[in-house]
Design a protein around this motif. Sequence first.
Motif, short mmCIF file in Angstrom:
data_model
loop_
_atom_site.label_atom_id
_atom_site.label_comp_id
_atom_site.label_asym_id
_atom_site.label_seq_id
_atom_site.Cartn_x
_atom_site.Cartn_y
_atom_site.Cartn_z
N ASP A 426 0.81 -1.22 0.00
CA ASP A 426 0.00 0.00 0.00
C ASP A 426 0.84 1.26 0.00
N GLY A 427 2.16 1.09 0.07
CA GLY A 427 3.03 2.25 0.06
C GLY A 427 3.00 3.05 1.35
N MET A 428 2.67 2.40 2.45
CA MET A 428 2.66 3.12 3.73
C MET A 428 4.10 3.39 4.17
N PRO A 429 4.30 4.46 4.95
CA PRO A 429 5.66 4.74 5.44
C PRO A 429 6.18 3.61 6.33
N ALA A 430 7.49 3.49 6.36
CA ALA A 430 8.11 2.35 7.03
C ALA A 430 7.79 2.28 8.52
N ASP A 431 7.45 3.42 9.13
CA ASP A 431 7.18 3.35 10.57
C ASP A 431 5.90 2.58 10.88
N PHE A 432 5.13 2.26 9.84
CA PHE A 432 3.93 1.45 10.07
C PHE A 432 4.23 -0.04 10.16
N TYR A 433 5.41 -0.43 9.66
CA TYR A 433 5.71 -1.87 9.64
C TYR A 433 5.74 -2.45 11.05
N SER A 434 6.18 -1.63 11.98
CA SER A 434 6.53 -2.20 13.28
C SER A 434 5.32 -2.72 14.06
N ILE A 435 4.14 -2.15 13.81
CA ILE A 435 2.96 -2.58 14.58
C ILE A 435 2.73 -4.08 14.37
N ASP A 436 2.70 -4.50 13.12
CA ASP A 436 2.40 -5.90 12.86
C ASP A 436 3.64 -6.78 13.06
N LEU A 437 4.80 -6.21 12.84
CA LEU A 437 6.02 -6.97 13.15
C LEU A 437 6.02 -7.32 14.64
N MET A 438 5.63 -6.35 15.44
CA MET A 438 5.60 -6.57 16.89
C MET A 438 4.60 -7.68 17.24
N ASP A 439 3.45 -7.66 16.56
CA ASP A 439 2.47 -8.71 16.81
C ASP A 439 3.03 -10.09 16.46
N ALA A 440 3.70 -10.15 15.32
CA ALA A 440 4.28 -11.44 14.90
C ALA A 440 5.31 -11.90 15.94
N TYR A 441 6.11 -10.96 16.36
CA TYR A 441 7.15 -11.26 17.35
C TYR A 441 6.53 -11.78 18.65
N THR A 442 5.47 -11.12 19.07
CA THR A 442 4.82 -11.52 20.32
C THR A 442 4.16 -12.89 20.18
N SER A 443 3.47 -13.11 19.07
CA SER A 443 2.80 -14.40 18.87
C SER A 443 3.82 -15.53 18.95
N LEU A 444 4.93 -15.35 18.27
CA LEU A 444 5.95 -16.40 18.28
C LEU A 444 6.52 -16.58 19.68
N GLY A 445 6.67 -15.47 20.37
CA GLY A 445 7.23 -15.54 21.73
C GLY A 445 6.35 -16.32 22.68
N ARG A 446 5.05 -16.29 22.42
CA ARG A 446 4.15 -17.02 23.30
C ARG A 446 4.37 -18.52 23.20
N ILE A 447 4.81 -18.97 22.02
CA ILE A 447 5.04 -20.41 21.85
C ILE A 447 6.16 -20.89 22.75
N ILE A 448 7.20 -20.08 22.85
CA ILE A 448 8.37 -20.56 23.58
C ILE A 448 8.51 -19.92 24.95
N GLY A 449 7.45 -19.28 25.39
CA GLY A 449 7.48 -18.77 26.76
C GLY A 449 8.32 -17.52 26.93
N GLU A 450 8.68 -16.88 25.82
CA GLU A 450 9.44 -15.64 25.97
C GLU A 450 8.52 -14.43 26.06
N GLU A 451 7.26 -14.66 25.75
CA GLU A 451 6.26 -13.66 26.07
C GLU A 451 5.39 -14.32 27.12
N VAL A 452 5.15 -13.62 28.17
CA VAL A 452 4.35 -14.22 29.22
C VAL A 452 2.89 -14.26 28.77
N ASP A 453 2.35 -15.44 28.79
CA ASP A 453 0.98 -15.62 28.32
C ASP A 453 0.21 -16.21 29.48
N ASP A 454 -0.55 -15.37 30.14
CA ASP A 454 -1.17 -15.87 31.37
C ASP A 454 -2.24 -16.91 31.09
N ASP A 455 -2.81 -16.87 29.87
CA ASP A 455 -3.78 -17.91 29.53
C ASP A 455 -3.11 -19.28 29.53
#
Lengths: 468, 639
Positions: A426-455
């Motif tokens: 969509d040609g969005m500025p690069a500072d928009f990438y980080s929102i979803d990158l962060m989500d991806a990072y967090t989701s993966l972290g939940r698998i290996i316990g590097e993000e605390v997932d209280d559920d």
Amino acid sequence: MFREDTIAAIATGLTDSGIGIVRISGRDAVAVGNCIFRSPSGKASLCCAESHVLSYGFAVDVSGSVMDEVMAVVMKAPRSFTGEDTVEIQCHGGVLVMKKILDAALQSGARLAEPGEFTKRAFLNGRIDLSRAEAVMDLIHSKNEYALSSSVGQLRGSLYREIRQLREEILYEMAYLESALDDPEHISLDGYEEGFSRKLSRLTGRIEKLLSTSQNGKWVQDGIHTVILGKPNVGKSSILNLLLGEDRAIVTEIAGTTRDVLQERLILGGMELVITDTAGIRDTEDKIEKIGVEKSRKYAQDADLILYVIDSSAALDESDREIFSLLVGKKVIVLLNKSDLPGLVSEQEVSSLFEEVFSEGERPRILRTSAAEGVGLEELEQALKEIFFQGLFQSKEELVITNLRHSEALKEALSSLQLVKKTMEDGMPADFYSIDLMDAYTSLGRIIGEEVDDDLIEEIFSRFCMGK
Amino acid sequence: MNETVDICVIGAGHAGCEAALACARLGLETVVFTVSVDSIALMPCNPNIGGSSKGHLVREVDALGGEMGKNIDKTFIQSKMLNVSKGPAVHSLRAQADKADYSREMRKVLESQDHLTIKQAEVCELLWEELPEDGKKRVIGLKTFTGTSYFCKAVVLCTGTYLRARCLCGESITYTGPNGLQAANHLTASLEKLGIELRRFKTGTPARMDGRSIDYTKMEEQFGDKRVIPFSFSTDPESVQKDQVSCWLTYTNENTHDIIRANLDRSPIYAGIIEGTGPRYCPSIEDKVVKFPEKERHQVFIEPEGIHTNEMYVGGMSSSMPEDVQIAMYRTVPGLENCKIVKNAYAIEYDCINAGQLYATLEFKNIKGLFSGGQFNGSSGYEEAAGQGLVAGINAAMSVLKRDPLILDRSESYIGVLIDDLVTKDNREPYRMMTSRAEYRLLLRQDNADLRLRKKGYETGLVNEEQYQALLEKERLIQEEVSRLKNTFLGANKKVQDFLSSLGSCPLKTAASLADLICRPELSYSSLSEIDEGRKPLPASVIEQVEIEIKYAGYIARQKRQVEQYKKMEKKKIPAGLDYDMVPSLRIEARQKLKQFKPLSIGQASRISGVSPADISVLLVYLEHDGHIHRMEKSFEEL
């Protein structure tokens, strides 16, 4: 410690083997261990044994008589698997000997450990992270050797390593983007997007690969839901019995004997099959049989695998065509049964029929079997492996996602990365990438316990506490 | 001699001014102490306010009822919105200040503030008492070097870079604060006696040149924006449209770098004379040359210090090299070949604290009534100081008034991020605000600081009724316009299709709302005016919000989900006085850190350096299932 009472169990498998280990863990582990261990001189006590050093001696029962020649090791808290004082008695691996030693430990004050309880203590005491605890729980619940090896693989950290690597790569991109935002003078985004886009594709590819194993993972964990279909009296139940190695389904010469649905679990080629034998499919006036036929159709729709049994000594007819309609889009193995009898139906004939309905790569395999003479089992095993585990499990290190929570988290990570791609397109500025990158990072972290997932903590805790 | 007031603020820099004004405006008798009344709101380093992420801080200070934004609106000489080619989250306002004007105007504001007294005196001692009930201490006043005791209910420390300050220029060391001002040498001992743990940081500033000695023809001229946007939400945008001065851009080169490299052994940092830790993100030119050896040149910005002086600030070339090296290296820069240095570049070292000793209210955990803000807390920058000074001042006042403290969290403001980072992370260098530190930055834009924080300022009592009503009106206009755009549909008729194709946008297949069209990357609110017949004139600030809200709706929604996740952890409170020794299996480092930082929530605990996710799991399990486990043990005993 969370639970200080002392537990004991046989830590190695309950089969005769060279060496067996009885593990005792908890507040009084050393005292209990000491009750059942005697040094050759009779003087040395486990109570003063150095931690993590093997002591030679004998296992003795409560009356003091020697049961086995053993090595004992004391592991002082917190430097043990459970994080508690632990004693392991390494004995000869006969089931009887191990049971006797365990009994002695129980009589000396230990309680029999619940399944997974050592792991539970290790987790509660912070000795293992959530993903490892989860893998151990999977291990305890798994029923077949592939599930076992993939759980063990997770435990050893192959999943851990792959997820970690994915996360590191995402983190690198985030860090780069952020530092470019903060220090545009020294860190430039000129030409960054092209490389980033390729990187994204590689990352999504790797996650997709992991995910593609998750269907396999479901098969691995839950078993392959298999339905046996065929006209009446083609030998479906005999095939089931052949697989089971026992006369479970009623087999008679009268067509239509199997009116209800039988379900069996069995291990074939290292995989667990959950097999449903169905009533034969034909036009029928019998009400009860009709219901059975309807059920067969429904089971066929939900099955992971259909074993389509054809009586090779009888010509194909309209009922077979009806069955064909149930096969579309399914994984199918055709069993040309009764190969011991003179053949009327050939492989060519069947496969030419399939040409119309199936595309080239998906055509069913056709095997000759004879339930009566026990022929074709090995070929069936081979075919199963090829269909369900193509390329997988060539090495036991191969990653398979067997856990629903893992595959959900992977799917989330994948869709987040796809959103990043869309942001770029969509040609969005690069500072928009980080929102979803962060989500991806967090989701993966939940698998290996590097993000605390209280559920997850809830979940694991409830599984532990239910004593499964 | 004794005096009794409500609150004493030590220091009248950017933190101290905000703190003192906040307290006085909340009706409390306040004294602000400064070593020199001529140094009120002094800008001893860069001659600008704002900039990337710092502009956000200024707007937040303003939204909460602080003074910095208003003061720079009165005294700027050039203004520019940075990063406009990037997303709205990183747009940032920066204004060049007339330093003398800035200082003078702020002094005027302080002088005309009711309940506020300015006192030129060096504070040398804090007065305190032990609290028998919990072994904590409470501050009850302070003493000046000249012998007067001021008794009060709260003290705010805003000592900036003055505590035991020393300035280094090569081999020459002077024991002064910034700009040759008197250092505060006595207070440190008193703070240590109180049990406050101090550390030493350093920062630096470049040389100032005689503007007449600079050849601007060799530099690129940098203009301000044609249409200036004020910092303050209360400033009339028309009042800031005025003539602006220019800045100038030039570059270092290999000759510059060679001179620096050849003289590194004479740099106090590299020679090991400086003990303090400097900021990585505001590096000296020596650091840049060492850190980026492959870089052939670094930017140098020549910025005026004011209108009534010809001193020029050499941005990007702070240094603590000896005078002879300085002049040699500056003269290699195009345009500076014949430069004359008015003031040498220097590094300054000072005492500050590890802010882990503070709650997020900026009150000391172990000393009731003692608050601190600004560079004393280990930050750098005027804006960071102002943000903390405001919060420290407000909370000092709240504690005296026995009202709830103001705690800003990471999801609502940069100030919240700043304070949270300071009080939970082990900062080993002066902390500078950066865009990347704010994980929810799409929600924390400079353009919506009023929408985020005005209400809090109003509840605190620093935002007046009129300003608050203006906010409510703005919110109403935004809401109405967004809903109108979402509910106004355009048919796929010829006029619309022609219009769209004239803008290079795909024709409509079915009817679409105006909001749908604004979402298209190639279209905007303003470009649709021709086909938006029901449009009414709206203030630019409203249109900006409407457009952002519609255009980035998906991203905003996803960021809000992240915030929900974050808040879940923030809401899991850790009981005060939790004995971490009772929590099994925390790693030793984590146990120490948790005991030291005393986090209020699981979320905060998870951000403490040295506390791992595994420790957090252990803590969660302990907190959530402790009771459960005990019940289980009981049932085992029964068996």
